[in-house]
Scaffold this motif. Structure first.
Motif, PDB file in Angstrom:
ATOM      1  N   ALA A 296       1.032  -1.012   0.237  1.00  0.00           N
ATOM      2  CA  ALA A 296       0.108   0.266  -0.094  1.00  0.00           C
ATOM      3  C   ALA A 296       0.844   1.297   0.312  1.00  0.00           C
ATOM      4  N   GLU A 297       0.351   2.243  -0.483  1.00  0.00           N
ATOM      5  CA  GLU A 297       1.648   3.821   0.103  1.00  0.00           C
ATOM      6  C   GLU A 297       1.122   3.974   1.483  1.00  0.00           C
ATOM      7  N   GLY A 298       2.567   4.403   1.299  1.00  0.00           N
ATOM      8  CA  GLY A 298       3.749   4.127   2.017  1.00  0.00           C
ATOM      9  C   GLY A 298       4.014   3.738   3.253  1.00  0.00           C
ATOM     10  N   ASP A 299       4.145   2.706   2.686  1.00  0.00           N
ATOM     11  CA  ASP A 299       4.128   1.302   2.981  1.00  0.00           C
ATOM     12  C   ASP A 299       6.220   0.748   2.942  1.00  0.00           C
ATOM     13  N   ASN A 300       6.846   0.547   3.695  1.00  0.00           N
ATOM     14  CA  ASN A 300       8.327   1.600   3.636  1.00  0.00           C
ATOM     15  C   ASN A 300       9.176  -0.196   3.138  1.00  0.00           C
ATOM     16  N   VAL A 301       9.433   0.085   2.060  1.00  0.00           N
ATOM     17  CA  VAL A 301      10.208  -1.666   2.010  1.00  0.00           C
ATOM     18  C   VAL A 301      11.970  -1.750   1.355  1.00  0.00           C
ATOM     19  N   ILE A 302      12.459  -2.986   1.420  1.00  0.00           N
ATOM     20  CA  ILE A 302      13.889  -2.909   0.890  1.00  0.00           C
ATOM     21  C   ILE A 302      13.545  -3.002  -0.680  1.00  0.00           C
ATOM     22  N   PRO A 303      14.449  -3.162  -0.924  1.00  0.00           N
ATOM     23  CA  PRO A 303      14.476  -3.825  -2.289  1.00  0.00           C
ATOM     24  C   PRO A 303      15.848  -4.454  -2.879  1.00  0.00           C
ATOM     25  N   VAL A 304      15.655  -5.831  -2.917  1.00  0.00           N
ATOM     26  CA  VAL A 304      15.912  -6.941  -3.313  1.00  0.00           C
ATOM     27  C   VAL A 304      16.399  -7.211  -4.730  1.00  0.00           C
ATOM     28  N   PHE A 305      17.303  -7.957  -5.075  1.00  0.00           N
ATOM     29  CA  PHE A 305      17.769  -7.668  -6.346  1.00  0.00           C
ATOM     30  C   PHE A 305      17.432  -9.240  -7.042  1.00  0.00           C
TER      31      PHE A 305
ATOM     32  N   THR B 100      12.655   5.235  -8.689  1.00  0.00           N
ATOM     33  CA  THR B 100      12.538   3.802  -9.740  1.00  0.00           C
ATOM     34  C   THR B 100      10.995   3.082  -9.053  1.00  0.00           C
ATOM     35  N   VAL B 101      11.639   1.906 -10.117  1.00  0.00           N
ATOM     36  CA  VAL B 101      10.429   1.635 -10.356  1.00  0.00           C
ATOM     37  C   VAL B 101      10.779  -0.003 -10.156  1.00  0.00           C
ATOM     38  N   LEU B 102      10.042  -1.212  -9.386  1.00  0.00           N
ATOM     39  CA  LEU B 102      10.615  -2.542  -9.428  1.00  0.00           C
ATOM     40  C   LEU B 102       8.893  -3.291  -9.070  1.00  0.00           C
ATOM     41  N   ASN B 103       9.393  -4.613  -9.488  1.00  0.00           N
ATOM     42  CA  ASN B 103       8.006  -5.599  -9.682  1.00  0.00           C
ATOM     43  C   ASN B 103       8.418  -5.700  -7.732  1.00  0.00           C
ATOM     44  N   ALA B 104       6.606  -5.946  -8.241  1.00  0.00           N
ATOM     45  CA  ALA B 104       6.382  -6.461  -6.548  1.00  0.00           C
ATOM     46  C   ALA B 104       7.405  -6.933  -5.760  1.00  0.00           C
ATOM     47  N   ALA B 105       7.580  -8.513  -6.778  1.00  0.00           N
ATOM     48  CA  ALA B 105       8.365  -9.617  -6.417  1.00  0.00           C
ATOM     49  C   ALA B 105       9.706  -9.451  -6.271  1.00  0.00           C
ATOM     50  N   ASN B 106       9.879  -7.865  -6.085  1.00  0.00           N
ATOM     51  CA  ASN B 106      11.760  -7.272  -5.798  1.00  0.00           C
ATOM     52  C   ASN B 106      11.636  -6.398  -4.198  1.00  0.00           C
ATOM     53  N   VAL B 107      10.757  -6.538  -3.448  1.00  0.00           N
ATOM     54  CA  VAL B 107      10.447  -5.894  -2.926  1.00  0.00           C
ATOM     55  C   VAL B 107       9.948  -6.307  -1.124  1.00  0.00           C
ATOM     56  N   ALA B 108      10.678  -6.406  -0.459  1.00  0.00           N
ATOM     57  CA  ALA B 108      10.113  -6.639   0.945  1.00  0.00           C
ATOM     58  C   ALA B 108      10.106  -5.334   2.127  1.00  0.00           C
TER      59      ALA B 108
ATOM     60  N   LYS C 160      11.331 -12.437   1.657  1.00  0.00           N
ATOM     61  CA  LYS C 160       9.809 -11.719   1.562  1.00  0.00           C
ATOM     62  C   LYS C 160       9.788 -12.295   3.695  1.00  0.00           C
ATOM     63  N   SER C 161      10.350 -13.667   3.210  1.00  0.00           N
ATOM     64  CA  SER C 161       9.582 -14.071   4.943  1.00  0.00           C
ATOM     65  C   SER C 161      10.243 -14.088   5.886  1.00  0.00           C
ATOM     66  N   GLU C 162      11.795 -13.906   5.322  1.00  0.00           N
ATOM     67  CA  GLU C 162      13.519 -14.892   6.160  1.00  0.00           C
ATOM     68  C   GLU C 162      14.159 -13.081   5.857  1.00  0.00           C
ATOM     69  N   LEU C 163      13.878 -12.046   5.781  1.00  0.00           N
ATOM     70  CA  LEU C 163      14.348 -10.495   5.804  1.00  0.00           C
ATOM     71  C   LEU C 163      13.842 -10.154   6.936  1.00  0.00           C
ATOM     72  N   SER C 164      12.580 -10.705   7.086  1.00  0.00           N
ATOM     73  CA  SER C 164      12.538 -10.016   8.930  1.00  0.00           C
ATOM     74  C   SER C 164      12.997 -11.004   9.348  1.00  0.00           C
ATOM     75  N   ILE C 165      12.869 -11.937   9.893  1.00  0.00           N
ATOM     76  CA  ILE C 165      14.707 -12.400  10.250  1.00  0.00           C
ATOM     77  C   ILE C 165      15.269 -12.189  11.440  1.00  0.00           C
ATOM     78  N   LEU C 166      15.836 -11.323  10.401  1.00  0.00           N
ATOM     79  CA  LEU C 166      17.268 -10.466  10.347  1.00  0.00           C
ATOM     80  C   LEU C 166      17.491  -9.791  11.020  1.00  0.00           C
ATOM     81  N   ILE C 167      16.268  -9.150  10.823  1.00  0.00           N
ATOM     82  CA  ILE C 167      15.756  -7.557  11.236  1.00  0.00           C
ATOM     83  C   ILE C 167      15.465  -7.794  12.595  1.00  0.00           C
ATOM     84  N   LYS C 168      14.537  -8.657  13.317  1.00  0.00           N
ATOM     85  CA  LYS C 168      14.815  -9.114  14.689  1.00  0.00           C
ATOM     86  C   LYS C 168      15.604  -9.669  15.812  1.00  0.00           C
TER      87      LYS C 168
END
Length: 279
Positions: A2-11, A68-76, A246-254
């Motif tokens: 959604a607009e306003g989400d903070n995301v990490i771009p990932v290759f 920039t413009v990214l595919n939704a598959a490339n942001v977490a 999508k699922s495991e960057l959150s583990i590193l952030i925790k």
């Protein structure tokens, strides 16, 4: 999203729906496979210059620009109350790759011996991951002796200058230091010859070598076929540390929030966007 989400771009893409993304065994998306291309995944560009001429993308991220413009598959997504953007960006590539190589790819065990070939940002991140996993010895290998002091704060306990091995090979030195070879070796430079040395530095029977460095296209690795059978060592590669964005960057952030993963020490200084070419 959604607009306003903070995301990490990932290759590395993570669609979350294909066979590979649905499996715990892989982080390689088959719908949007990793490919070094100047385009979006559909073969087109979303960028033009002031004259309307097409500009190229880079690794599906194109982060060296204001917009920039990214595919939704490339942001977490991430929670900015947990981690700042300046720190979160470290998880977009290098730190996640190194920490993940120790954590997910190798599954480094407590009390084990780890050897890291190349103490750049990736190698230091491997050391950080091995430290968190409880490795007893972390041996850093580099051509620059100044790296030893730097690497100590990342958990490196010993240092080998690969230009000072005399008439012995690097693997001979490592085998002598470790009484027969390390439990885990990580090649973080991208040299085919160093992959061989790392493999030969692993202990017979269970030693595991993880190739993290990116070699030149067309490079070949020389290994003894008989040695593979006789010694029972494991050789594997990894991309993005085998981490699912999508699922495991959150583990590193925790882990960072709990002051286990020490991300801040990876930042030595900051450079303004206008000086990006200088950086």
């Amino acid at each position: 999203f959604a607009e306003g989400d903070n995301v990490i771009p990932v290759f590395l893409s993570d669609c979350g729906e294909c066979r590979d993304c649905s499996s715990a065994k892989s982080n390689l998306c088959s719908r949007y496979p990793f490919n070094i291309t100047p385009w979006m995944q559909d073969g087109t560009s979303r960028f033009t210059d002031l004259n309307g001429e097409t500009l190229h993308h880079f690794l599906s991220v194109s982060s060296f620009m204001q917009y920039t413009v990214l595919n939704a598959a490339n942001v977490a997504k991430y929670d900015p109350d947990t981690i700042s953007p300046i720190t979160a960006c470290l998880l977009s590539c290098g730190v996640s790759t190194g920490v993940g190589a120790a954590w997910k790819t190798a599954n480094v065990e407590s009390g084990s011996t780890v050897v890291i070939f190349g103490l750049g940002a990736i190698g230091l991140a491997v050391a950080e991951g091995a430290r968190i996993r409880g490795a007893a010895r972390i041996i850093g290998v580099d051509i620059n002796p100044e790296k030893f002091e730097i690497s100590k704060k990342f958990g490196v306990t010993e240092f080998v200058n690969s230009t000072s091995c005399g008439d012995k090979s690097l693997s001979q030195i490592i085998n002598e230091m470790t009484d027969g070879g390390a439990d885990y070796c990580f090649e973080c430079v991208g040299l085919a010859s160093l992959i061989t040395e790392a493999y030969d530095s692993c202990r017979k029977g269970w030693g595991k070598t993880v190739v993290v460095g990116v070699t030149q296209p067309g490079d070949k690795v020389e290994l003894s076929a008989l040695g593979i059978v006789d010694y029972g060592r494991i050789l594997t590669g990894c991309i993005f540390g085998s981490i699912k964005p999508k699922s495991e960057l959150s583990i590193l952030i925790k882990s960072y929030a709990e002051k286990e993963l020490e991300l801040d020490k990876f930042i030595t200084h900051e450079v303004g966007f206008d000086d990006i070419n200088k950086a």
